[in-house]
Design a protein around this motif. Structure first.
Motif, short mmCIF file in Angstrom:
data_model
loop_
_atom_site.label_atom_id
_atom_site.label_comp_id
_atom_site.label_asym_id
_atom_site.label_seq_id
_atom_site.Cartn_x
_atom_site.Cartn_y
_atom_site.Cartn_z
N GLU A 131 52.28 50.14 35.08
CA GLU A 131 51.88 50.08 36.38
C GLU A 131 51.44 48.76 36.71
OE1 GLU A 131 47.89 52.94 37.92
OE2 GLU A 131 48.10 52.14 36.06
N LEU A 132 51.10 47.97 35.83
CA LEU A 132 50.81 46.56 36.18
C LEU A 132 51.83 45.72 36.59
CD1 LEU A 132 48.67 45.59 32.91
CD2 LEU A 132 47.84 46.15 34.95
N ASP A 150 52.07 41.77 38.05
CA ASP A 150 50.85 41.14 38.57
C ASP A 150 50.00 40.68 37.22
OD1 ASP A 150 51.55 41.93 41.00
OD2 ASP A 150 50.39 43.89 40.90
N ALA A 151 50.02 41.09 36.10
CA ALA A 151 49.17 40.71 34.96
C ALA A 151 49.89 40.32 33.61
CB ALA A 151 48.23 41.88 34.85
N PRO A 152 50.65 39.22 33.75
CA PRO A 152 51.37 38.80 32.67
C PRO A 152 50.68 38.24 31.41
CG PRO A 152 51.83 36.98 34.09
CD PRO A 152 51.16 38.30 35.06
N HIS A 153 49.29 37.63 31.64
CA HIS A 153 48.59 37.19 30.61
C HIS A 153 47.82 38.29 29.94
CE1 HIS A 153 48.91 33.50 33.20
NE2 HIS A 153 48.79 32.98 31.90
N LEU A 154 47.29 39.23 30.69
CA LEU A 154 46.92 40.31 30.43
C LEU A 154 47.63 41.33 29.46
CD1 LEU A 154 44.11 42.55 30.32
CD2 LEU A 154 44.99 43.80 32.36
N GLN A 155 48.84 41.52 29.77
CA GLN A 155 49.77 42.32 28.79
C GLN A 155 50.33 41.62 27.78
OE1 GLN A 155 53.31 44.00 31.30
NE2 GLN A 155 52.32 43.41 32.97
N GLU A 183 43.00 39.11 35.37
CA GLU A 183 44.20 38.17 35.23
C GLU A 183 43.95 36.74 35.88
OE1 GLU A 183 46.82 38.76 33.97
OE2 GLU A 183 48.05 37.14 34.30
N ARG A 207 41.11 53.03 31.96
CA ARG A 207 42.51 53.21 32.30
C ARG A 207 43.38 52.42 31.29
NH1 ARG A 207 46.56 56.54 34.57
NH2 ARG A 207 48.07 55.21 35.34
N TYR A 208 42.93 51.35 31.18
CA TYR A 208 43.64 50.08 30.22
C TYR A 208 43.71 50.52 28.72
CZ TYR A 208 45.93 45.75 29.08
OH TYR A 208 46.69 45.02 28.56
N PHE A 209 42.41 50.71 28.43
CA PHE A 209 42.15 51.03 26.94
C PHE A 209 42.23 52.29 26.39
CE2 PHE A 209 39.79 46.89 27.77
CZ PHE A 209 40.46 46.02 26.80
N GLN A 266 41.68 37.23 22.87
CA GLN A 266 40.86 38.52 23.14
C GLN A 266 39.41 38.16 23.27
OE1 GLN A 266 42.09 39.72 18.93
NE2 GLN A 266 43.35 41.23 19.66
N LEU A 324 42.08 34.72 33.07
CA LEU A 324 42.73 34.52 32.00
C LEU A 324 43.66 33.50 32.33
CD1 LEU A 324 43.80 38.31 30.62
CD2 LEU A 324 42.10 36.59 29.61
N ILE A 351 48.01 40.21 25.75
CA ILE A 351 47.05 40.38 24.78
C ILE A 351 47.03 41.91 24.05
CG2 ILE A 351 44.56 40.47 24.25
CD1 ILE A 351 44.22 38.71 26.95
N GLU A 352 47.23 41.45 22.81
CA GLU A 352 47.61 42.90 22.09
C GLU A 352 45.97 43.37 21.41
OE1 GLU A 352 50.14 45.21 21.12
OE2 GLU A 352 50.98 44.45 22.79
N GLY A 353 45.45 44.47 21.54
CA GLY A 353 44.13 44.86 20.97
C GLY A 353 43.01 44.09 21.42
N GLU A 354 41.85 44.62 20.98
CA GLU A 354 40.72 44.02 21.48
C GLU A 354 39.90 43.16 20.43
OE1 GLU A 354 38.44 47.29 23.55
OE2 GLU A 354 39.91 48.26 22.71
N GLU A 393 43.58 54.70 28.06
CA GLU A 393 44.71 55.42 28.65
C GLU A 393 44.42 56.73 29.49
OE1 GLU A 393 47.45 55.25 25.39
OE2 GLU A 393 47.15 52.95 25.33
N ARG A 418 51.09 54.37 26.85
CA ARG A 418 50.76 53.12 27.01
C ARG A 418 51.69 52.61 27.92
NH1 ARG A 418 46.57 50.58 26.88
NH2 ARG A 418 46.91 48.37 27.26
N ILE A 422 51.13 52.65 31.53
CA ILE A 422 50.01 51.72 31.76
C ILE A 422 50.34 50.35 32.03
CG2 ILE A 422 47.54 50.92 31.01
CD1 ILE A 422 47.38 53.81 31.34
N LEU A 423 51.31 50.03 31.13
CA LEU A 423 51.71 48.34 31.31
C LEU A 423 52.54 48.42 32.47
CD1 LEU A 423 52.34 47.70 27.50
CD2 LEU A 423 50.35 46.76 29.09
N GLN A 437 37.37 39.60 26.63
CA GLN A 437 35.94 39.95 26.59
C GLN A 437 35.23 39.21 27.74
OE1 GLN A 437 35.11 43.03 25.44
NE2 GLN A 437 36.97 43.06 24.58
N VAL A 473 42.17 44.44 37.52
CA VAL A 473 43.41 43.67 36.94
C VAL A 473 43.36 42.63 37.46
CG1 VAL A 473 45.80 43.72 36.75
CG2 VAL A 473 44.40 46.16 36.37
#
Lengths: 174, 160
Positions: free
Chosen positions: B10-11, B14-19, A168, A135-137, A114, A171, B21-24, A139, B4, B7-8, A118, A164
């Protein structure tokens, strides 16, 4: 709620209703941009003071949330720009600084992934970061984002796609 | 509003690392949102108090000034005020006059070349009589005149 805000005797009641409906959503939007709670708290208070002063002039041409969102975004960006002028550091230094500040923030208990997210977000250009957050957070649909940022849906989709990819890639680095 | 999953979806891939991550990881102090409206209203109140006290200060300053001016409505003070004003006007007049004198002196200090240049460029503004007087006082070249008298007319004809 809006009717109450426009009646001088009922302004406070109407405004408290408005706050209870939108404050959390607006707070998180601001928080995602400024990252620390103390900063977000200052910014969101300023946002609502501004809204209170100008709610009488809101004509309802746009959705109330769109109008509030714009005020909150502008306030957060102004805050970030002022902060940037005070610190003249490079993007790498900014990223390290952000990591240190978040580690010290009582109101951030994120894990390493996390924290890395950031750091990836802070590297994004302002517009891409806004679109990504919405979009991502949050929605939000592209139509809603388009109304808030006055940008075409096509341009927003491209912006989100670029954001995105950048996040990515960052990350993946580790 | 999209879900949700949309949104996922749609990715895509392309973005397995981003997907992953749960929460901020962001938190807020306990009871923060219950307190926020009170904090905002306290801030509005504080700003309004500040603005009204600033207005009050400005009005007080104006009151003090007006009170001082009221004194001049009394005959004794009015005479004094009139006398001071007359002195001030006299001082301004004298100072202005002195400045004009300084300017006149400065004109006399001008270089001859500058004066000639000025006359040449403003020739039309001068009266002809001024120049005639100047010619009258021009020194005669007696030496040239004596030579001309001595020259024989025949000699001149031979030359041409």
């Amino acid at each position: 709620m809006l009717r109450l805000c426009h009646q001088s005797a009922q302004v406070e009641r109407g405004f408290r209703l408005l706050m209870s409906k939108y404050q959390e959503r607006l707070y998180w939007q601001v928080r995602r941009l400024v990252t620390e709670h103390e900063d977000a708290n200052d910014v969101i208070q300023n946002v609502f003071v501004k809204v209170y002063r100008s709610i009488g002039n809101f004509e309802g041409k746009s959705k109330l949330y769109t109008w509030l969102y714009r005020i909150a975004t502008n306030e957060a960006i102004t805050f970030l720009n002022k902060k940037k002028r005070r610190q003249t550091s490079s993007i790498d230094e900014e990223e390290i600084d952000l990591a240190n500040r978040l580690k010290a923030d009582h109101y951030f208990d994120g894990d390493a992934a996390q924290l890395r997210l950031q750091q990836a977000l802070v590297r994004l250009p302002e517009k891409q970061r806004l679109v990504f957050n919405m979009r991502y957070f949050d929605e939000m649909s592209y139509k809603e984002i388009s109304a808030s940022l006055s940008t075409s849906v096509g341009a927003l989709k491209a912006s989100y796609h670029h954001a995105v990819k950048k996040v990515e890639a960052f990350l993946k680095e580790e | 509003m999209p879900q949700r999953e949309d949104i996922l979806k749609e990715l895509g891939n392309d973005a397995p690392h981003l997907q992953g991550i749960e929460g901020e990881g962001f938190q807020v102090p306990e009871g923060y949102f219950e307190q926020l409206p009170n904090l905002v209203f306290a801030k509005i109140q504080a700003e309004e108090t500040l603005v009204s006290s600033a207005k009050k200060k400005r009005l007080n300053a104006l009151d003090v000034l007006l009170n001082k001016l009221v004194i001049f409505s009394q005959p004794r003070h009015a005479t004094l005020a009139f006398a001071s004003l007359a002195l001030l006007v006299a001082a301004i007049f004298l100072l202005t006059k002195r400045n004009t004198a300084v300017e006149t002196l400065a004109l006399e200090d001008l270089e001859r070349a500058e004066v000639v240049q000025y006359i040449e460029s403003n020739l039309d503004e001068f009266e002809e009589e001024l120049f005639l007087v100047e010619v009258e006082y021009a020194p005669k070249n007696e030496y040239l005149e004596s030579i001309l008298e001595e020259i024989d007319v025949n000699t001149l004809e031979e030359l041409f």
